[in-house]
Design a protein around this motif. Structure first.
Motif: not given
Length: 137
Positions: A30-51
């Motif tokens: 779970a620490l490095t699964s593709p679902v974990t990475v995808a979820t982190a990207i979905v949470l961080v990247v759109p907000f970081a772009l807007g910031w």
């Protein structure tokens, strides 16, 4: 009525003994699964772009924005003198924690599906050909 069902008992026992081993494997995966990475990207990247640039804010940034707002509210209550950029580190940690939770759930469902498939006799690699797949002629 005194007989036992060794077939059913052994499958259940092996599934239960394998369960304790699988929890550590699920946690590790779970620490490095593709679902974990995808979820982190979905949470961080759109907000970081807007910031970075306000015109890049999109509705996809809403989950990250909510997490960041909750983090800044807690951080502001604890230490009100910090600048907003300081809250990025807890924000990234919180997003990764949420992503690991999602990844652990996914890995648990995947392991459960594999265990149920093994008990039922179905495996992901077991593809029986019933004569219709012979196209070597």
């Amino acid at each position: 009525m005194t007989g036992t069902r060794p077939d059913t008992g052994s499958k259940t026992e092996s599934a239960l003994t394998g369960q304790s081993v699988r929890w550590s494997e699920i946690g590790r995966r779970a620490l490095t699964s593709p679902v974990t990475v995808a979820t982190a990207i979905v949470l961080v990247v759109p907000f970081a772009l807007g910031w970075l640039r306000t015109e890049l804010f999109s509705p996809l940034a809403l989950p990250g924005y909510v997490i960041y707002s909750i983090g800044t509210a807690i951080g502001n209550a604890i230490a009100p003198r910090f600048e907003f950029w300081v809250y990025w580190l807890p924000f990234l940690g919180g997003c990764y924690g949420i992503a690991v939770s999602v990844g652990a759930g996914y890995e648990w469902l995947r392991a459960r599906r594999a265990t149920v498939g093994a008990i039922d006799g179905h495996t992901g690699t077991d593809r029986s050909t019933t004569g219709s797949g012979d196209s070597d002629n």
